[in-house]
Design a protein around this motif. Structure first.
Motif, short mmCIF file in Angstrom:
data_model
loop_
_atom_site.label_atom_id
_atom_site.label_comp_id
_atom_site.label_asym_id
_atom_site.label_seq_id
_atom_site.Cartn_x
_atom_site.Cartn_y
_atom_site.Cartn_z
N ALA A 128 0.84 -1.20 0.00
CA ALA A 128 0.00 0.00 0.00
C ALA A 128 0.87 1.25 0.00
N GLN A 129 1.94 1.23 0.81
CA GLN A 129 2.84 2.38 0.86
C GLN A 129 3.54 2.58 -0.50
N ALA A 130 3.91 1.47 -1.12
CA ALA A 130 4.56 1.56 -2.43
C ALA A 130 3.61 2.14 -3.45
N LYS A 131 2.35 1.72 -3.39
CA LYS A 131 1.34 2.23 -4.33
C LYS A 131 1.11 3.72 -4.10
N VAL A 132 1.03 4.11 -2.81
CA VAL A 132 0.84 5.53 -2.48
C VAL A 132 2.03 6.33 -2.99
N GLN A 133 3.24 5.82 -2.79
CA GLN A 133 4.43 6.53 -3.26
C GLN A 133 4.43 6.65 -4.77
N LYS A 134 4.03 5.57 -5.44
CA LYS A 134 3.96 5.60 -6.90
C LYS A 134 2.98 6.67 -7.36
N LEU A 135 1.82 6.74 -6.71
CA LEU A 135 0.82 7.76 -7.05
C LEU A 135 1.34 9.17 -6.78
N ARG A 136 2.06 9.32 -5.67
CA ARG A 136 2.65 10.63 -5.36
C ARG A 136 3.67 11.03 -6.43
N ASP A 137 4.47 10.07 -6.84
CA ASP A 137 5.45 10.34 -7.90
C ASP A 137 4.76 10.74 -9.20
N GLN A 138 3.69 10.03 -9.53
CA GLN A 138 2.93 10.36 -10.74
C GLN A 138 2.34 11.76 -10.64
N MET A 139 1.81 12.10 -9.46
CA MET A 139 1.24 13.45 -9.26
C MET A 139 2.33 14.50 -9.40
N ALA A 140 3.51 14.24 -8.85
CA ALA A 140 4.62 15.19 -8.95
C ALA A 140 5.02 15.37 -10.41
N GLN A 141 5.06 14.28 -11.17
CA GLN A 141 5.39 14.37 -12.59
C GLN A 141 4.33 15.17 -13.34
N MET A 142 3.07 14.92 -13.01
CA MET A 142 1.98 15.64 -13.66
C MET A 142 2.05 17.13 -13.32
N GLN A 143 2.35 17.44 -12.08
CA GLN A 143 2.47 18.84 -11.68
C GLN A 143 3.63 19.52 -12.43
#
Length: 84
Positions: free
Chosen positions: A7-22
């Motif tokens: 779950a933490q890995a998935k959350v981190q992956k989503l955070r990374d994707q959000m950072a890339q999108m930003q």
């Protein structure tokens, strides 16, 4: 059921994707802003060029009308002198 680490890995992956999108969005905004500024400056230059051309044309017409008026005044004065 996923583990806490998954779950933490998935959350981190989503955070990374959000950072890339930003970052991508910020870059796109910067590009759009630069393009808008370039277009604005281009239009300003075009406007100034058109204004200068029109000023030249108006000045030319004014000078032409002044010359015509002077010629008319001379003809009028000559006609007045002949009448006297």
């Amino acid at each position: 059921m996923p583990s806490a680490n998954q779950a933490q890995a998935k959350v981190q992956k989503l955070r990374d994707q959000m950072a890339q999108m930003q970052a991508s969005t910020v870059e796109q905004i910067a590009q759009l802003k630069a393009e808008a500024q370039r277009k604005y400056e281009e239009l300003q230059l075009q406007f100034k060029t058109e204004v200068a051309a029109r000023e030249v044309e108006v000045t030319r017409k004014y000078d032409e009308l002044q010359l015509q008026l002077q010629n008319i005044m001379k003809m009028f004065q000559q006609s007045q002198n002949r009448s006297s």
